[in-house]
Design an enzyme around this catalytic site. Structure first.
Site, mmCIF file in Angstrom:
data_model
loop_
_atom_site.group_PDB
_atom_site.id
_atom_site.type_symbol
_atom_site.label_atom_id
_atom_site.label_comp_id
_atom_site.label_asym_id
_atom_site.label_seq_id
_atom_site.Cartn_x
_atom_site.Cartn_y
_atom_site.Cartn_z
ATOM 1 C CG LEU A 1 -1.775 -1.255 1.410
ATOM 2 C CD1 LEU A 1 -2.739 -1.057 2.579
ATOM 3 C CD2 LEU A 1 -2.533 -1.616 0.136
ATOM 4 C CB ALA A 2 2.886 2.745 -1.932
ATOM 5 N N GLY B 1 -0.747 6.826 -0.361
ATOM 6 C CA GLY B 1 -0.878 8.000 0.512
ATOM 7 C C GLY B 1 0.043 9.141 0.116
ATOM 8 N NE ARG C 1 2.391 12.622 9.694
ATOM 9 C CZ ARG C 1 2.189 11.515 10.418
ATOM 10 N NH1 ARG C 1 2.653 11.439 11.649
ATOM 11 N NH2 ARG C 1 1.532 10.492 9.910
ATOM 12 C CB THR D 1 -5.570 0.652 4.843
ATOM 13 O OG1 THR D 1 -6.517 0.576 5.932
ATOM 14 C CG2 THR D 1 -4.466 1.606 5.249
ATOM 15 C CG ASP E 1 4.742 4.310 5.196
ATOM 16 O OD1 ASP E 1 4.505 3.099 5.394
ATOM 17 O OD2 ASP E 1 4.026 5.222 5.639
ATOM 18 C CD GLU F 1 -6.691 2.150 12.793
ATOM 19 O OE1 GLU F 1 -5.820 3.006 12.567
ATOM 20 O OE2 GLU F 1 -6.443 0.929 12.809
ATOM 21 C CE1 TYR G 1 33.398 22.837 -25.055
ATOM 22 C CE2 TYR G 1 33.941 24.312 -23.249
ATOM 23 C CZ TYR G 1 33.030 23.846 -24.184
ATOM 24 O OH TYR G 1 31.775 24.382 -24.241
HETATM 25 C C1 UD1 Z 1 -2.714 2.090 9.549
HETATM 26 C C2 UD1 Z 1 -3.583 1.092 10.283
HETATM 27 C C3 UD1 Z 1 -3.148 1.060 11.739
HETATM 28 C C4 UD1 Z 1 -1.694 0.716 11.859
HETATM 29 C C5 UD1 Z 1 -0.853 1.664 11.018
HETATM 30 C C6 UD1 Z 1 0.545 1.187 10.962
HETATM 31 C C7 UD1 Z 1 -5.728 1.125 9.146
HETATM 32 C C8 UD1 Z 1 -7.124 1.591 9.221
HETATM 33 N N1 UD1 Z 1 -4.950 1.474 10.172
HETATM 34 O O1 UD1 Z 1 -2.979 3.358 10.106
HETATM 35 O O2 UD1 Z 1 -3.925 0.116 12.445
HETATM 36 O O3 UD1 Z 1 -1.260 0.747 13.195
HETATM 37 O O4 UD1 Z 1 -1.366 1.707 9.671
HETATM 38 O O5 UD1 Z 1 1.375 2.163 10.381
HETATM 39 O O6 UD1 Z 1 -5.369 0.440 8.223
HETATM 40 N N2 UD1 Z 1 -2.747 4.049 2.086
HETATM 41 C C9 UD1 Z 1 -3.211 3.976 0.793
HETATM 42 N N3 UD1 Z 1 -4.457 4.457 0.518
HETATM 43 C C10 UD1 Z 1 -5.268 4.988 1.453
HETATM 44 C C11 UD1 Z 1 -4.786 5.077 2.778
HETATM 45 C C12 UD1 Z 1 -3.529 4.591 3.058
HETATM 46 O O7 UD1 Z 1 -2.520 3.485 -0.086
HETATM 47 O O8 UD1 Z 1 -6.358 5.394 1.111
HETATM 48 C C13 UD1 Z 1 -1.404 3.543 2.376
HETATM 49 C C14 UD1 Z 1 -0.476 4.645 2.814
HETATM 50 O O9 UD1 Z 1 0.244 5.178 1.706
HETATM 51 C C15 UD1 Z 1 0.457 3.910 3.771
HETATM 52 C C16 UD1 Z 1 -0.410 2.785 4.330
HETATM 53 O O10 UD1 Z 1 -1.495 2.639 3.451
HETATM 54 O O11 UD1 Z 1 1.552 3.333 3.090
HETATM 55 C C17 UD1 Z 1 -0.904 3.093 5.731
HETATM 56 O O12 UD1 Z 1 -1.675 4.272 5.669
HETATM 57 P P1 UD1 Z 1 -1.694 5.318 6.852
HETATM 58 O O13 UD1 Z 1 -2.643 6.410 6.542
HETATM 59 O O14 UD1 Z 1 -0.322 5.676 7.230
HETATM 60 O O15 UD1 Z 1 -2.338 4.397 7.979
HETATM 61 P P2 UD1 Z 1 -2.627 4.785 9.437
HETATM 62 O O16 UD1 Z 1 -3.857 5.619 9.474
HETATM 63 O O17 UD1 Z 1 -1.425 5.291 10.084
#
Ligand code: UD1
Ligand code: CA
Length: 452
Positions: A9-10, A12, A16, A79, A101, A153, A385
């Site tokens: 999953l990447a 986002g 920050r 996610t 990440d 969460e 040159y």
């Molecule tokens: C998520 C988890 C949380 C966990 C944490 C670990 C959920 C609901 N929560 O939270 O339980 O402790 O990760 O770091 O899953 N991403 C997408 N598309 C989206 C949203 C996220 O691709 O729509 C990707 C982001 O790029 C990232 C990863 O998913 O690589 C996690 O997303 P992030 O928003 O950081 O998750 P958290 O809310 O921190």
């Protein structure tokens, strides 16, 4: 070994990081964060690797290329929603979900988690860690027998739940078929209005499926990167892993914490790395080399028994037994032969330097082909040159270039040719000739007496 597909999953934004670059393209140890996860997946035996991308998708694709498959999540709705976009890659096998990440996850942990998942007959296994400070993470809720019930969460957690130290790493193993069914049932009924992947666990459990948790032994492995501080912390951890591996393979580091060795660097046994050395990605260093303080090497091939002191080497190759520096600058497309000597304040660019040739001091050799056993006097310049075009200088074997010679290219010094010190050479120096190209000295008798 159990077969599985990795889905990373990447999509986002990585707000920050305060960066123009998508977060997963930031690097540690010379390699993009997402690339570490892709490579670890491949090393652990994933049969297929899929990245779900969204923010900066074009840039990610451009840089990562065809190392993996892609699914696009145009809008970031959580996610769970992200994983839905990759559902065409979900088959009957095991699915390992990772995040782009969190680059410190190791192939061993991936393999072990899949193994554990298969052996426990789980439908879903969440990879967890026990943290002193669990703030921000989803908490693992277990019953009194230790069975995982669900993930809550931070934003949805009660005060009691917030006290739980076991957290969701955001990495999981699923049975593909069960995952698809659970994704179908996700709703965005939570504090963030998102489709939480974490809710799939509760859904599966309510259908009588088995879910579980696999706790990592080393918390560093699940570290996620959200800002530049965490980026530098991850850099340090990965750096220690890399240098330890080189030490295990027989390389000496005088002060390892001061040197940086990026990903994909090979170093032979008994090579000694002095403090403050920086070896960038895609370099190869032979055995028995000495790499002195202040040296920077990038994408270069260094053979055995080479000594380099305080020098910069970029995209070049240096053969066995040669010494370089101090303070030499070897620029791209330079090849130095065996037992050569490249001394202080020497710059080489796009040139071939033959075996046994010495360029000892204060010299620029650019766009040149130099034979074997040539001696360059101090202060030689290849004048390559004319302000518009670049030309090559050709020097045969056993030549002697006098101090402060200008070689105005295109020009050739044939085998055994000599140039007198201070010459500006514009024409071919034929084999075994001495070329003198400077005005004869005139002495003005008592000149200073008259001046007084
Ligand atoms: C998520 C988890 C949380 C966990 C944490 C670990 C959920 C609901 N929560 O939270 O339980 O402790 O990760 O770091 O899953 N991403 C997408 N598309 C989206 C949203 C996220 O691709 O729509 C990707 C982001 O790029 C990232 C990863 O998913 O690589 C996690 O997303 P992030 O928003 O950081 O998750 P958290 O809310 O921190
Ligand atoms: Ca989020």
């Amino acid at each position: 070994m159990k077969e599985f597909t990795s889905i990373i999953l990447a999509a986002g934004m990585g707000t920050r990081m305060k960066s123009q670059l998508p977060k997963v393209l930031h690097k540690i140890c010379g390699k993009e964060l997402i690339n570490w996860v892709i490579d670890a997946s491949k090393k652990s035996g994933a049969k297929k690797v899929v990245a779900v991308i969204g923010h900066g998708a074009d840039t990610v694709k451009e840089i990562i290329g065809d190392k993996c498959e892609y699914a696009i999540q145009a809008e970031q709705k959580g996610t769970g929603h992200a994983l839905m976009q990759a559902s065409s890659y979900v088959d009957d096998g095991y699915i390992m979900v990772l995040t782009g990440d969190a680059p410190l996850i190791t192939p061993e942990t991936m393999k072990n988690a899949v193994e554990y998942h298969a052996q426990s007959g789980n439908s879903a296994t969440v990879i967890t860690a026990i943290l002193d400070d669990a703030t921000g993470y989803g908490r693992i809720i277990r019953d009194k027998d230790g069975n995982v019930l669900k993930i809550v969460e931070q934003k949805d957690a009660t005060d009691d739940e917030k006290k739980i130290k076991e957290i969701n790493s955001g990495m999981y193993v699923f049975n593909g078929k069960d995952l698809l069914e659970a994704l179908d049932k996700l709703t965005p009924n939570n504090a963030q209005g998102e489709y939480y992947l974490t809710d799939t666990l509760e859904i599966l459990l309510s259908e009588g499926k088995k879910i579980g948790g696999y706790t990592v032994a080393d918390n560093d492995e699940i570290r996620g990167i959200n800002d530049r501080i965490q980026l530098s912390e991850a850099e340090k951890i990965m750096q220690q892993r890399i240098i330890k591996e080189h030490m295990k393979n027989g390389v000496t580091f005088i002060l390892p914490q001061t040197s940086v060795i990026e990903d994909n660097v090979e170093i032979g046994t008994d090579t000694i790395i002095y403090p403050n050395v920086y070896i960038k990605a895609n370099s190869k260093i032979g055995s028995n080399c000495t790499i002195g303080s202040g040296t920077q090497i990038s994408a270069s091939a260094i053979s055995d028994n080479v000594t380099i002191q305080s020098s910069v080497l970029l995209e070049c190759s240096v053969d066995e037994g040669t010494t370089v520096g101090p303070f030499a600058y070897l620029r791209p497309n330079t090849h130095v032969g065996k037992k050569a000597r490249i001394g202080d304040f020497v710059e080489l660019k796009n040139s071939n330097i033959g075996d046994g040739t010495k360029v000892s001091h204060l010299t620029y050799v650019g766009d040149s082909d130099v034979g074997e056993r040539v001696n360059f006097g101090c202060g030689t310049v290849t004048v390559n040159y004319d302000g518009k075009n670049k030309y090559r200088t050709t020097i045969g074997d056993d030549c002697f270039i006098g101090c402060n010679t200008n070689l105005v290219a295109p020009v050739t010094v044939e085998n055994g040719g000599y140039t007198a010190a201070g010459s500006t050479i514009t024409d071919t120096v034929p084999e075994n000739n001495l070329a003198i190209a400077r005005a004869r000295q005139v002495n003005k008798e008592s000149w200073n007496d008259r001046r007084k």
